[in-house]
Design a protein around this motif. Structure first.
Motif, PDB file in Angstrom:
ATOM      1  N   GLU A   1       0.840  -1.211   0.000  1.00 39.97           N
ATOM      2  CA  GLU A   1       0.000   0.000   0.000  1.00 39.97           C
ATOM      3  C   GLU A   1       0.872   1.257   0.000  1.00 39.97           C
ATOM      4  O   GLU A   1       0.593   2.225  -0.702  1.00 39.97           O
TER       5      GLU A   1
ATOM      6  N   HIS B   1      -2.491   9.698   3.360  1.00 33.91           N
ATOM      7  CA  HIS B   1      -2.571   8.234   3.335  1.00 33.91           C
ATOM      8  C   HIS B   1      -1.234   7.619   3.753  1.00 33.91           C
ATOM      9  O   HIS B   1      -1.217   6.608   4.465  1.00 33.91           O
TER      10      HIS B   1
ATOM     11  N   ARG C   1     -11.913  -6.697   5.721  1.00 35.62           N
ATOM     12  CA  ARG C   1     -11.798  -5.235   5.811  1.00 35.62           C
ATOM     13  C   ARG C   1     -10.331  -4.820   5.761  1.00 35.62           C
ATOM     14  O   ARG C   1      -9.978  -3.842   5.101  1.00 35.62           O
TER      15      ARG C   1
ATOM     16  N   ARG D   1      -8.865  -2.417   3.134  1.00 39.20           N
ATOM     17  CA  ARG D   1      -8.393  -1.146   3.690  1.00 39.20           C
ATOM     18  C   ARG D   1      -7.374  -1.444   4.783  1.00 39.20           C
ATOM     19  O   ARG D   1      -7.704  -1.473   5.972  1.00 39.20           O
TER      20      ARG D   1
ATOM     21  N   ALA E   1      -7.229   0.447   8.159  1.00 42.07           N
ATOM     22  CA  ALA E   1      -8.461   0.553   8.955  1.00 42.07           C
ATOM     23  C   ALA E   1      -8.160   0.539  10.451  1.00 42.07           C
ATOM     24  O   ALA E   1      -7.377  -0.276  10.937  1.00 42.07           O
TER      25      ALA E   1
END
Length: 114
Positions: A11, A66, A96, A100, A103
């Motif tokens: 990510e 982010h 989840r 993400r 999260a």
């Protein structure tokens, strides 16, 4: 937690790549505005250079935020709290976290308006 770190690193790399592209786009918009004396503010043909520059700058800010979220998630992995909902203390579902990785809350707590 190796899978979590791998997911977060992927990510992070994707976000760094996106940010590099956005910086390049921003530089091109700025260069284009220097190379023309057109009155883009009154051009009926579409978006102004100022609007495009603002839009790209906003996307750059989102990418940087982010990256901060990813760094915080890595700290949670190191602290042993990654995957635990910060509201109810229950585990965050694997699905989840796959969708993400940064999260902080489970789906139930995330869906409750605050």
């Amino acid at each position: 937690m190796d899978a979590a770190l791998d997911r977060l690193e992927a990510e992070r790399q994707e976000t760094l790549d996106r940010l590099a592209n956005l910086v390049h786009d921003h530089d091109e918009v700025v260069a284009a505005s220097r190379d023309t004396n057109a009155d883009d503010e009154h051009d009926p043909e579409g978006a102004t250079i100022a609007f495009e520059r603002s839009q790209v700058a906003s996307l750059m800010r989102q990418a940087r935020r982010h990256l901060d979220e990813i760094a915080a998630a890595v700290q949670r992995v190191q602290a042993g709290t990654y995957g635990t909902c910060e509201v109810c203390g229950e585990p965050i579902g694997e699905g989840r976290l796959e969708a993400r990785p940064v999260a902080r809350t489970c789906i139930r707590c995330a869906s409750v308006p605050r």
